[in-house]
Design an enzyme around this catalytic site. Structure first.
Site, PDB file in Angstrom:
ATOM      1  N   HIS A   1       0.817  -1.205   0.000  1.00  0.00           N
ATOM      2  CA  HIS A   1       0.000   0.000   0.000  1.00  0.00           C
ATOM      3  C   HIS A   1       0.855   1.261   0.000  1.00  0.00           C
ATOM      4  CE1 HIS A   1      -3.742  -2.249   1.703  1.00  0.00           C
ATOM      5  NE2 HIS A   1      -3.718  -2.248   0.386  1.00  0.00           N
TER       6      HIS A   1
ATOM      7  N   HIS B   1      -4.697  -5.467 -10.926  1.00  0.00           N
ATOM      8  CA  HIS B   1      -3.350  -5.104 -10.488  1.00  0.00           C
ATOM      9  C   HIS B   1      -2.312  -5.388 -11.565  1.00  0.00           C
ATOM     10  CE1 HIS B   1      -4.095  -4.053  -6.297  1.00  0.00           C
ATOM     11  NE2 HIS B   1      -4.868  -5.116  -6.175  1.00  0.00           N
TER      12      HIS B   1
END
Length: 419
Positions: free
Chosen positions: A257, A387
């Site tokens: 993150h 992703h």
């Protein structure tokens, strides 16, 4: 099956290497081909096993539907043939099935045409906004109503003016069931707000994204040694004792993150004119800390989570932190490249090529065991394309923002080529 190298040897930067760019384009196409088979005849999408066969469970979660819309909208803009079918399927399913006609908002999980998990999560709703924004860039006729509806729900139920952040979760009928506040929903909130600004030009989206970034990147990250804690109390104090689901709400910090935040910070900085405000230094500090903390020097790959002091907590290695690290390094290489950026970019792509990419069927394996082989503990089958597709497509775009426009102006698959 022999694995082609992701890029050439030598000193030529990979982002400017025709060989690497051709490899990225081919890998993006292989992913899109694999997930194009996820369409379900009666609406929505199926989850797929390693070989592309439909899996037995039929739960369709909101983030999966929305991410497929977003991904194939980018693909459509880049010239991928057949993307419109998946966009249409996803947009219809969002509006007719995920959208809650009784209470408003969008339910988290559905099976067929029925609600299976009625929770209203900020994490899911910001992805609805992202799907609408990307669909608008792709010219979908229903995009504006989805953007308007998602924006209204986010304004009404999730946005908190005082801290200028998104609250997290409600029951289906909008009654509260926790006081939890989370970093992850706000990070993807920034992603969606920036996309909505790029699609509509409405300044409110850009302003809100900037406020969220200020809190996490200019205050929390700086105070926490350039790490970003995951969990917070109702008044936005770090909740160091929180220990939830080890996959979706793990304790501590998540380096994957951190690198994602940094890419979004650079995207915002680019959109506001690249002011001389220290943004590039902040992004570099966060990225450097994440890579140094998380890289597994013995096995390769990035460990999943860290304790607050930067030591590994969950040492499992998943695909998505690698994809997000690739994304931010591509941004840094476009803005102010360093030798370390190039080395990390190559190292991560080589690890992905050797351990995550399925060179037989297409798509990526989501996790590896101690020997670097595919395993299935936290994930069943292959998660959605989002992703890994961005990791292959974003480096190919000219800039670090307005990716949709970049692919429209310079498609990866010009008419008559590919598919």
């Amino acid at each position: 099956m022999p694995q082609s190298a992701p890029g050439p040897e030598g000193s030529t930067p990979w982002l400017s290497s025709p060989e690497h760019r051709a490899w990225l384009t081919q890998e993006a196409e292989r992913q899109l081909d694999f997930f194009a088979r996820s369409i379900r005849p009666d609406g929505g999408f199926v989850s797929m096993d390693y070989d592309g066969a439909p899996m037995a469970h039929q739960l369709q979660e909101l983030h999966s539907t929305t991410r497929l819309v977003h991904s194939y909208a980018l693909a459509h803009l880049a010239g991928y043939q057949g993307a419109e079918t998946l966009i249409d399927q996803g947009m219809a399913y969002l509006w007719n099935v995920h959208r809650d006609r009784e209470y408003g908002g969008y339910v988290w999980g559905v099976q067929g045409q029925q609600v299976a998990d009625g929770r209203k999560l900020a994490y899911g709703h910001v992805f609805v906004l992202l799907a609408g924004a990307s669909a608008k860039c792709a010219g979908h006729p229903d995009a504006d109503r989805l953007i308007d509806d998602a924006s209204h729900v986010l304004d009404t139920h999730f946005w908190e003016d005082g801290p200028s952040l998104f609250a997290d979760e409600w029951n289906r009928d909008w009654t509260p069931f926790s006081t939890y506040r989370g970093m992850n929903a706000n990070m993807h909130g920034v992603e969606a707000l920036l996309a909505a600004y790029e699609a509509t030009g409405h300044e409110v989206y850009l302003t809100r994204a900037g406020r969220i970034l200020d809190f996490f990147m200019r205050h929390v990250a700086r105070d926490e040694g350039w790490r970003i804690p995951e969990h917070y109390t109702a008044d936005w104090q770090i909740d160091r004792a929180y220990d939830g689901d080890p996959m979706f709400r793990p304790k501590g910090t998540t380096p994957g993150h951190s690198v994602e935040w940094s890419r979004l910070l650079l995207q915002y900085w680019d959109l506001v004119g690249r002011p001389k405000d220290g943004t590039l230094d902040i992004a570099r500090c966060v990225v450097t800390r994440a890579l140094e903390d998380a890289w597994d020097t013995e096995r390769g790959g990035l460990v999943y989570t860290l304790n607050f002091d930067g030591t590994p907590d969950i040492a499992d290695r998943y695909w998505w932190p690698v994809t997000e690290a690739i994304g931010v390094l591509a941004s840094l290489l476009k803005i102010a490249p360093t030798k370390d950026d190039e080395q990390w970019y190559r190292r991560l792509w080589q690890f992905a090529n050797d351990h995550f990419i399925d060179h037989v069927h297409g798509g990526w394996y989501p996790e590896t065991d101690a020997e670097g082989r595919p395993m299935a503990t936290q994930f069943a089958g292959k998660p959605d394309v989002y992703h890994a597709l961005q990791a292959t497509m974003f480096p190919l775009a000219q800039g670090v923002s307005r990716y949709a426009k970049a692919f429209e102006d310079a498609p990866l698959w010009p008419v008559g080529q590919g598919q």
